[in-house]
Design a protein around this motif. Structure first.
Motif, PDB file in Angstrom:
ATOM      1  N   ILE A   1       1.027  -1.303  -0.335  1.00 57.14           N
ATOM      2  CA  ILE A   1      -0.414  -0.073  -0.202  1.00 57.14           C
ATOM      3  C   ILE A   1       0.306   1.324   0.172  1.00 57.14           C
ATOM      4  CG2 ILE A   1      -1.905   1.139   0.916  1.00 57.14           C
ATOM      5  CD1 ILE A   1      -3.112  -1.562   2.349  1.00 57.14           C
ATOM      6  N   SER A   2       0.801   2.532  -1.364  1.00 58.11           N
ATOM      7  CA  SER A   2       1.418   3.309  -0.963  1.00 58.11           C
ATOM      8  C   SER A   2       0.373   4.698  -0.829  1.00 58.11           C
ATOM      9  CB  SER A   2       2.259   3.237  -2.569  1.00 58.11           C
ATOM     10  OG  SER A   2       3.056   2.144  -2.956  1.00 58.11           O
ATOM     11  N   LYS A   3       1.352   5.791  -0.271  1.00 63.25           N
ATOM     12  CA  LYS A   3       0.633   6.903  -0.194  1.00 63.25           C
ATOM     13  C   LYS A   3       0.819   7.596  -1.843  1.00 63.25           C
ATOM     14  CE  LYS A   3      -0.283   8.215   3.561  1.00 63.25           C
ATOM     15  NZ  LYS A   3       0.168   8.599   5.240  1.00 63.25           N
ATOM     16  N   VAL A   4      -0.248   8.620  -2.356  1.00 60.00           N
ATOM     17  CA  VAL A   4      -0.125   9.066  -2.908  1.00 60.00           C
ATOM     18  C   VAL A   4       0.540  10.890  -1.853  1.00 60.00           C
ATOM     19  CG1 VAL A   4      -1.229  11.799  -4.534  1.00 60.00           C
ATOM     20  CG2 VAL A   4      -1.838   8.710  -4.415  1.00 60.00           C
ATOM     21  N   GLU A   5       1.692  11.253  -2.600  1.00 60.50           N
ATOM     22  CA  GLU A   5       2.228  12.730  -2.675  1.00 60.50           C
ATOM     23  C   GLU A   5       2.138  13.466  -3.746  1.00 60.50           C
ATOM     24  OE1 GLU A   5       6.393  10.610  -2.271  1.00 60.50           O
ATOM     25  OE2 GLU A   5       5.712   9.091  -0.354  1.00 60.50           O
ATOM     26  N   TYR A   6       3.142  14.931  -2.858  1.00 63.25           N
ATOM     27  CA  TYR A   6       2.778  15.472  -4.344  1.00 63.25           C
ATOM     28  C   TYR A   6       3.889  15.946  -3.970  1.00 63.25           C
ATOM     29  CZ  TYR A   6       2.073  20.267  -6.447  1.00 63.25           C
ATOM     30  OH  TYR A   6       1.969  20.994  -7.210  1.00 63.25           O
ATOM     31  N   GLY A   7       4.869  16.382  -5.361  1.00 65.78           N
ATOM     32  CA  GLY A   7       6.459  16.641  -5.050  1.00 65.78           C
ATOM     33  C   GLY A   7       6.709  16.932  -6.392  1.00 65.78           C
ATOM     34  N   ASP A   8       7.850  17.054  -6.803  1.00 66.01           N
ATOM     35  CA  ASP A   8       9.087  17.032  -8.021  1.00 66.01           C
ATOM     36  C   ASP A   8       8.687  16.098  -9.066  1.00 66.01           C
ATOM     37  OD1 ASP A   8       9.593  19.682  -7.683  1.00 66.01           O
ATOM     38  OD2 ASP A   8      11.604  18.982  -6.287  1.00 66.01           O
ATOM     39  N   PHE A   9       8.207  15.762 -10.388  1.00 63.24           N
ATOM     40  CA  PHE A   9       8.283  14.430 -10.794  1.00 63.24           C
ATOM     41  C   PHE A   9       9.462  14.781 -11.975  1.00 63.24           C
ATOM     42  CE2 PHE A   9       7.220  12.403 -15.156  1.00 63.24           C
ATOM     43  CZ  PHE A   9       7.122  11.313 -14.209  1.00 63.24           C
ATOM     44  N   GLU A  10      10.764  13.348 -11.618  1.00 60.38           N
ATOM     45  CA  GLU A  10      11.571  13.446 -12.111  1.00 60.38           C
ATOM     46  C   GLU A  10      11.381  12.781 -13.510  1.00 60.38           C
ATOM     47  OE1 GLU A  10      16.794  12.803 -11.494  1.00 60.38           O
ATOM     48  OE2 GLU A  10      15.282  11.596 -10.438  1.00 60.38           O
ATOM     49  N   ASP A  11      11.302  13.542 -15.214  1.00 55.57           N
ATOM     50  CA  ASP A  11      10.364  12.992 -16.180  1.00 55.57           C
ATOM     51  C   ASP A  11      12.004  11.975 -16.330  1.00 55.57           C
ATOM     52  OD1 ASP A  11      10.100  11.872 -18.318  1.00 55.57           O
ATOM     53  OD2 ASP A  11       8.907  13.922 -18.588  1.00 55.57           O
TER      54      ASP A  11
ATOM     55  N   GLN B   1       5.318   3.507  -8.022  1.00 54.95           N
ATOM     56  CA  GLN B   1       5.187   1.812  -9.198  1.00 54.95           C
ATOM     57  C   GLN B   1       5.213   0.920  -8.970  1.00 54.95           C
ATOM     58  OE1 GLN B   1       7.523   1.883 -12.922  1.00 54.95           O
ATOM     59  NE2 GLN B   1       8.129   3.274 -12.599  1.00 54.95           N
ATOM     60  N   GLY B   2       4.241  -0.132  -9.584  1.00 49.60           N
ATOM     61  CA  GLY B   2       3.877  -2.168  -9.073  1.00 49.60           C
ATOM     62  C   GLY B   2       3.368  -2.092 -10.156  1.00 49.60           C
TER      63      GLY B   2
ATOM     64  N   SER C   1      -2.090  -5.144 -14.578  1.00 47.90           N
ATOM     65  CA  SER C   1      -3.393  -5.683 -14.584  1.00 47.90           C
ATOM     66  C   SER C   1      -4.651  -4.841 -14.870  1.00 47.90           C
ATOM     67  CB  SER C   1      -4.234  -6.200 -12.808  1.00 47.90           C
ATOM     68  OG  SER C   1      -2.960  -6.987 -12.411  1.00 47.90           O
ATOM     69  N   THR C   2      -4.163  -3.158 -14.671  1.00 47.36           N
ATOM     70  CA  THR C   2      -5.229  -2.020 -15.048  1.00 47.36           C
ATOM     71  C   THR C   2      -5.445  -1.115 -16.475  1.00 47.36           C
ATOM     72  OG1 THR C   2      -5.038  -0.406 -13.501  1.00 47.36           O
ATOM     73  CG2 THR C   2      -6.460  -2.134 -12.292  1.00 47.36           C
TER      74      THR C   2
ATOM     75  N   LYS D   1      -3.408  14.102  -2.561  1.00 41.85           N
ATOM     76  CA  LYS D   1      -2.967  14.018  -1.867  1.00 41.85           C
ATOM     77  C   LYS D   1      -3.328  13.263   0.061  1.00 41.85           C
ATOM     78  CE  LYS D   1       1.227  16.315   0.971  1.00 41.85           C
ATOM     79  NZ  LYS D   1       2.560  17.881   0.485  1.00 41.85           N
ATOM     80  N   GLY D   2      -2.135  12.142  -0.038  1.00 36.42           N
ATOM     81  CA  GLY D   2      -2.787  10.979   0.898  1.00 36.42           C
ATOM     82  C   GLY D   2      -3.356   9.961   1.022  1.00 36.42           C
ATOM     83  N   ASP D   3      -4.132  10.071  -0.271  1.00 36.28           N
ATOM     84  CA  ASP D   3      -4.891   8.520  -0.194  1.00 36.28           C
ATOM     85  C   ASP D   3      -3.802   7.707  -0.672  1.00 36.28           C
ATOM     86  OD1 ASP D   3      -7.268  10.350  -0.923  1.00 36.28           O
ATOM     87  OD2 ASP D   3      -6.888   9.842  -2.980  1.00 36.28           O
ATOM     88  N   GLU D   4      -4.254   6.945   0.029  1.00 32.18           N
ATOM     89  CA  GLU D   4      -3.264   5.053   0.362  1.00 32.18           C
ATOM     90  C   GLU D   4      -3.830   4.211  -0.567  1.00 32.18           C
ATOM     91  OE1 GLU D   4      -3.803   4.471   3.836  1.00 32.18           O
ATOM     92  OE2 GLU D   4      -2.391   4.946   4.757  1.00 32.18           O
ATOM     93  N   VAL D   5      -3.385   3.640  -1.718  1.00 34.02           N
ATOM     94  CA  VAL D   5      -3.610   2.631  -3.083  1.00 34.02           C
ATOM     95  C   VAL D   5      -3.113   1.531  -2.691  1.00 34.02           C
ATOM     96  CG1 VAL D   5      -3.364   2.481  -5.494  1.00 34.02           C
ATOM     97  CG2 VAL D   5      -3.523   5.278  -4.698  1.00 34.02           C
ATOM     98  N   ILE D   6      -3.308   0.621  -3.227  1.00 37.82           N
ATOM     99  CA  ILE D   6      -2.977  -0.733  -3.831  1.00 37.82           C
ATOM    100  C   ILE D   6      -1.818  -1.006  -4.254  1.00 37.82           C
ATOM    101  CG2 ILE D   6      -3.104  -3.062  -3.454  1.00 37.82           C
ATOM    102  CD1 ILE D   6      -5.740  -2.350  -2.338  1.00 37.82           C
ATOM    103  N   THR D   7      -0.614  -0.660  -4.571  1.00 38.04           N
ATOM    104  CA  THR D   7       0.392  -0.860  -5.569  1.00 38.04           C
ATOM    105  C   THR D   7       0.973  -2.159  -5.995  1.00 38.04           C
ATOM    106  OG1 THR D   7       1.912  -0.260  -4.149  1.00 38.04           O
ATOM    107  CG2 THR D   7       0.789   1.646  -5.277  1.00 38.04           C
ATOM    108  N   SER D   8       0.521  -3.766  -5.242  1.00 37.29           N
ATOM    109  CA  SER D   8       1.085  -4.745  -5.858  1.00 37.29           C
ATOM    110  C   SER D   8       0.223  -5.479  -6.676  1.00 37.29           C
ATOM    111  CB  SER D   8       1.195  -6.047  -4.387  1.00 37.29           C
ATOM    112  OG  SER D   8       0.200  -5.327  -3.456  1.00 37.29           O
ATOM    113  N   SER D   9       0.090  -6.329  -7.343  1.00 42.94           N
ATOM    114  CA  SER D   9      -0.551  -6.952  -8.208  1.00 42.94           C
ATOM    115  C   SER D   9      -2.053  -7.093  -7.569  1.00 42.94           C
ATOM    116  CB  SER D   9       0.878  -8.426  -8.628  1.00 42.94           C
ATOM    117  OG  SER D   9      -0.611  -9.022  -9.706  1.00 42.94           O
ATOM    118  N   TYR D  10      -2.698  -6.522  -8.563  1.00 46.25           N
ATOM    119  CA  TYR D  10      -4.025  -7.145  -8.631  1.00 46.25           C
ATOM    120  C   TYR D  10      -4.613  -8.623  -9.260  1.00 46.25           C
ATOM    121  CZ  TYR D  10      -4.648  -2.534  -7.888  1.00 46.25           C
ATOM    122  OH  TYR D  10      -5.026  -0.640  -6.821  1.00 46.25           O
ATOM    123  N   ASP D  11      -3.403  -9.242  -9.885  1.00 44.50           N
ATOM    124  CA  ASP D  11      -4.246 -10.631 -10.795  1.00 44.50           C
ATOM    125  C   ASP D  11      -5.608 -11.855  -9.814  1.00 44.50           C
ATOM    126  OD1 ASP D  11      -2.177  -9.688 -12.822  1.00 44.50           O
ATOM    127  OD2 ASP D  11      -0.856 -11.336 -12.144  1.00 44.50           O
TER     128      ASP D  11
END
Length: 414
Positions: free
Chosen positions: A49-59, A349-350, A355-356, A392-402
């Motif tokens: 489970i990963s938390k959504v953050e706000y910051g610099d996106f290094e492209d 990333q996950g 899956s989606t 920002k702050g939302d928690e998301v399941i980032t492991s496999s959804y298979d």
């Protein structure tokens, strides 16, 4: 005095039965609700489970790049055949013109020999034609000399007889004979000279054609000789021989690669890039890598758009001096910059993306995760850029959804 005892409306037994029935109905309703929502139960320790953050996106894209020579020349045979002799080994340093191996091809040699014989015969025939033209020229020149000599003789006789006839020393018949000879040789010389003029014009054209044909035949002979010489494969440039593994008797097709020669004038990096980035990687973009504790800057010099096994290839050259100590085959972790950094919502990333496709995620709230549509933009080696659907702050399941991508909700067991 007797006290009247009022009878209870519901006995304890009845209440227990009613309570059990209500509980059963609740369980049935809950189970039905779960069946409608298609809830999946998962252990927390098996999820990421990963938390959504706000910051610099290094492209940037992280690449495993291989060190390859700046210039490599392919060694091949213009004519197919089998290996008859090997003169050098893989990894050897060679100079331009060094014999590497000899190819044997009996059919090709027979064809070359036949062509060589035919070309030689045609050259000999053309030479004979040239000699015949020169002989005809000599004959005509001789004819001119003979006619001119006869004309001189007739001219002297005509002048002499003219004088004698005027003095009435000779008869008219004798004078007419001298005059006739003189006019005859004058006319004959004129005709011979016209013939020679026409013959010279024709001769020039024929000689030009003969010279052109002989030139073509000589070029054919030279090409045949080169093809025979090319059966011995030689180094086209100086450098180090690589990808070279001939064996006596091994067959090669025409123009098939036999090996490479790495020109030792520097190195570049070559890497495979995920096809996801195929429209974003362009020549001129910058990159950097570390080697022996130092950071070196590079620039994308070539993009090869053909996709193989989900990747396309890029080549990068060093800006400035090439690092010392590089050698072919080394692997360097390289960061390829696609655009400048920008502030964005970031999600780690996950494997959920497989899956989606990045169109939705499971968002966690109070021990339960529900589906939510999202819009994902760019990605780098650490994060996805979130354009819409999360905060920002939302928690998301980032492991496999298979295991549960067909479910509407995931209950997370602590």
């Amino acid at each position: 005095m007797d006290k009247k005892i009022e009878k209870k409306r519901f006995s304890t037994k009845t209440l227990l039965i009613i309570g059990g029935a209500i509980a059963f109905v609740a369980v049935v309703i809950y189970g039905y609700t779960l069946s409608l929502k298609k809830v999946y139960s998962a252990d927390a320790d098996k999820l990421t489970i990963s938390k959504v953050e706000y910051g610099d996106f290094e492209d940037v894209v992280l690449l495993n790049a291989s060190v390859v020579p700046l210039t490599s020349v392919i060694v091949s045979s213009s004519e197919g055949g089998t290996v008859a002799e090997i003169f050098t080994e893989n990894g050897a340093s060679v100079v331009k013109g060094t014999p590497l191996l000899r190819i044997s091809n009996s059919n090709a040699m027979l064809s070359y020999t036949s062509s060589q014989t035919a070309a030689t015969e045609q050259i000999n025939q053309l030479r004979k034609s040239r000699l015949d033209l020169e002989q005809n020229q000599r004959v005509l020149n001789q004819d001119v000399l003979d006619v001119e000599n006869s004309l001189r003789t007739a001219t002297r006789q005509y002048r002499l007889d003219s004088s004698l006839f005027a003095k009435k020393v000779i008869t008219l018949q004798e004078f007419n004979k001298s005059n006739q000879d003189y006019e005859y040789y004058q006319g004959k010389l004129k005709i011979v000279r016209q013939a020679i003029k026409q013959e010279n014009q024709s001769r020039k054209m024929q000689l030009a054609q003969i010279d052109q044909s002989m030139g073509q035949m000589n070029e054919s002979l030279e090409m045949i000789r080169k093809n025979i010489e090319n059966m011995t494969i030689k180094a086209p440039v100086s450098g180090k021989l690589s990808s070279y593994d001939p064996v006596i008797g091994k067959s090669y097709n025409s123009n098939e690669m036999i090996g490479k020669i790495d020109v030792l004038q520097g190195y570049k990096l070559q890497a495979g890039v995920d096809e996801y980035y195929i429209n974003r990687v362009k020549e001129g973009q910058t990159a950097n890598c570390e080697f022996n504790g130092k950071t070196y800057n590079l620039i994308v010099s070539k993009v090869i758009p053909e996709v193989t096994a989900g990747q396309f290839q890029v080549e990068m050259v060093f800006k400035g001096a090439t690092p010392e100590g590089l050698r072919r085959g080394l692997s360097l972790q390289t960061k390829l910059t696609l655009s400048d950094n920008s502030k964005s919502l970031l999600l780690a990333q996950g494997q959920f993306f497989q899956s989606t496709g990045g169109s939705w995620v499971f968002v966690v709230n109070n021990g339960k995760a529900t589906k939510k549509n999202v819009k994902i933009g760019r990605k780098n080696y650490l994060y996805y850029e979130i354009l819409d659907g999360l905060q920002k702050g939302d928690e998301v399941i980032t492991s496999s959804y298979d295991q549960f991508n067909q479910y509407d909700q995931v209950e997370i067991n602590k």
